[in-house]
Write a protein that holds these residues in place. Structure first.
Motif, PDB file in Angstrom:
ATOM      1  N   ASP A 101      -0.209   0.662   3.197  1.00  0.00           N
ATOM      2  CA  ASP A 101      -0.944   0.457   1.955  1.00  0.00           C
ATOM      3  C   ASP A 101      -2.437   0.437   2.256  1.00  0.00           C
ATOM      4  OD1 ASP A 101      -1.863  -0.275  -0.556  1.00  0.00           O
ATOM      5  OD2 ASP A 101      -0.208  -1.665  -0.911  1.00  0.00           O
ATOM      6  N   LEU A 102      -3.124   1.515   1.871  1.00  0.00           N
ATOM      7  CA  LEU A 102      -4.566   1.644   2.083  1.00  0.00           C
ATOM      8  C   LEU A 102      -5.264   1.897   0.746  1.00  0.00           C
ATOM      9  CD1 LEU A 102      -4.542   3.869   5.310  1.00  0.00           C
ATOM     10  CD2 LEU A 102      -4.753   1.391   5.164  1.00  0.00           C
ATOM     11  N   LEU A 103      -4.870   1.147  -0.257  1.00  0.00           N
ATOM     12  CA  LEU A 103      -5.437   1.277  -1.601  1.00  0.00           C
ATOM     13  C   LEU A 103      -6.929   0.971  -1.603  1.00  0.00           C
ATOM     14  CD1 LEU A 103      -5.066   1.278  -4.803  1.00  0.00           C
ATOM     15  CD2 LEU A 103      -4.691  -1.182  -4.551  1.00  0.00           C
ATOM     16  N   ASP A 104      -7.733   1.878  -2.195  1.00  0.00           N
ATOM     17  CA  ASP A 104      -9.171   1.650  -2.398  1.00  0.00           C
ATOM     18  C   ASP A 104      -9.870   1.204  -1.117  1.00  0.00           C
ATOM     19  OD1 ASP A 104      -9.071   2.346  -5.060  1.00  0.00           O
ATOM     20  OD2 ASP A 104      -8.828   0.301  -5.779  1.00  0.00           O
ATOM     21  N   CYS A 105      -9.711   1.994  -0.092  1.00  0.00           N
ATOM     22  CA  CYS A 105     -10.321   1.659   1.204  1.00  0.00           C
ATOM     23  C   CYS A 105     -11.527   2.536   1.557  1.00  0.00           C
ATOM     24  CB  CYS A 105      -9.281   1.778   2.315  1.00  0.00           C
ATOM     25  SG  CYS A 105      -8.105   0.426   2.352  1.00  0.00           S
ATOM     26  N   ASN A 106     -11.851   3.515   0.708  1.00  0.00           N
ATOM     27  CA  ASN A 106     -13.019   4.368   0.918  1.00  0.00           C
ATOM     28  C   ASN A 106     -12.844   5.358   2.074  1.00  0.00           C
ATOM     29  OD1 ASN A 106     -15.698   5.007  -0.039  1.00  0.00           O
ATOM     30  ND2 ASN A 106     -16.504   4.148   1.862  1.00  0.00           N
TER      31      ASN A 106
END
Length: 381
Positions: free
Chosen positions: A60-65
């Motif tokens: 899960d790498l949600l909204d990590c840029n």
């Protein structure tokens, strides 16, 4: 590699603030089952060494840029069940290697800059229940082979550059609860086979180039909460059978070429919060039955050819937006408009028959309704 590092199975990181590139050391944790770095401000691409995490079940790498391509090595994560890369700046194609993730249940790549066609290799993901590729730059047709993913409950492909017809095979995905194909270049009719989606709760096909009649068979999708067919090229009447969709909270049919009267049966949809029928060629009067829609927040019927007197809408006390402009309404402004105390937007302009109407005495000076009527060019009786 440090053997002690390889023994980690769980690594809670949500309490920490991790910035910069994804630490390469994390990819040495070969027994790690879950990696969640959501909302951390990372930079750079995903390392190809990510494929070392062969025990990983959830990434899960949600909204990590993060940016750059998704490495092909992601296909080495043979135990992965959930892959969430939503809200990043990922580029390039959806890797074909994802098709090797035979245990994958959720694939979420929404809101990136991915390009190219939807790879046919994804059709090998027989356990997939959620496929979200929306808000990217994907091109080409929607593969009919998507109909093979029989366990899908959510399919979101909206806001891409996909073109061609909606494959009828999608309507065999009878477990679907959400289908979003909005904001594309999809063409052709909407097949009556859509009625097979008996578990569907949200259907969004807005902003395409779909044409033909709205299938009356949609009334068989009795679980629908949202039906959005706006901004297409649908013609013909609004099917009266839609009044059977008693769970509907949003009915959006605006910006088409629909004609004929507004079905009185829409007044039976008492759960409606949004009714948008604007910018069509609708005729006749505004049905009195709409006064039963007491949960309505938005009522938009502007830019049609509706006529006759305005109905008493005072029972719709939840209304925050009422758009009746650019029709052929005539007569007086109803006294009951004073009860619309939550009204924030009002459109009555463009109705020549209301040109001599006055603000009714029931509307208090200085009230929000009074100010809205004055802004529309009306004055006190």
């Amino acid at each position: 590699m440090d053997d002690r590092k390889s023994m980690f199975r769980d690594l809670p990181l949500q309490e920490f603030c991790i910035t910069g590139p994804l630490p390469e050391a994390l990819t040495d944790l070969t027994l790690l089952r879950e990696l969640d770095l959501s909302l951390h401000v990372l930079t750079g691409p995903l390392p190809s060494s990510l494929g070392n995490l062969k025990s990983l079940e959830s990434l899960d790498l949600l909204d990590c840029n993060i940016d750059g391509p998704i490495p092909e090595s992601v296909g080495d994560l043979q135990n992965l069940q959930k892959l969430n890369l939503v809200g990043n700046r990922l580029t390039g194609p959806v890797p074909k290697s994802i098709g090797r993730l035979s245990k994958l249940v959720q694939l979420q790549l929404f809101s990136n800059d991915l390009t190219g066609p939807i790879p046919l290799e994804l059709m090998q993901l027989s356990l997939l229940t959620q496929l979200d590729l929306g808000s990217n730059e994907l091109t080409g047709p929607i593969p009919p082979e998507l109909g093979q993913l029989s366990l899908l409950t959510r399919l979101h492909l909206g806001t891409n550059k996909l073109l061609g017809p909606v494959p009828e095979t999608l309507f065999g995905l009878t477990l679907l609860t959400q289908l979003n194909l909005s904001s594309q270049y999809l063409t052709g009719p909407l097949s009556p086979l859509v009625a097979q989606l008996v578990n569907l709760r949200r259907l969004n096909l807005e902003e395409n180039e779909l044409e033909g009649f709205i299938p009356p068979e949609l009334n068989l999708c009795t679980q629908l909460r949202q039906l959005n067919l706006s901004d297409n090229q649908f013609v013909g009447p609004i099917p009266p059978s839609l009044s059977n969709l008693r769970h509907l909270s949003e009915l959006q049919l605006g910006e088409n070429r629909l004609e004929g009267p507004i079905p009185a049966g829409l007044g039976d949809l008492t759960s409606l919060e949004v009714l948008e029928l604007h910018q069509n060629i609708l005729t006749g009067t505004l049905p009195e039955s709409l006064t039963r829609l007491t949960n309505l927040y938005y009522l938009k019927v502007h830019h049609n050819q509706l006529e006759g007197p305005l109905i008493q809408l005072g029972a719709l006390e939840e209304l925050s937006e009422l758009q009746l402009g650019f029709n052929r309404f005539s007569g007086e402004i109803p006294d009951s408009i004073a009860r619309l105390i939550r009204l924030e937007e009002l459109g009555l302009r463009g109705n020549e028959g209301l040109a001599d109407a006055k603000i009714p005495g029931s509307v208090e000076d200085g009230s929000r309704v009074y100010d809205l009527l004055v802004a529309e060019g009306f004055s006190r009786r």
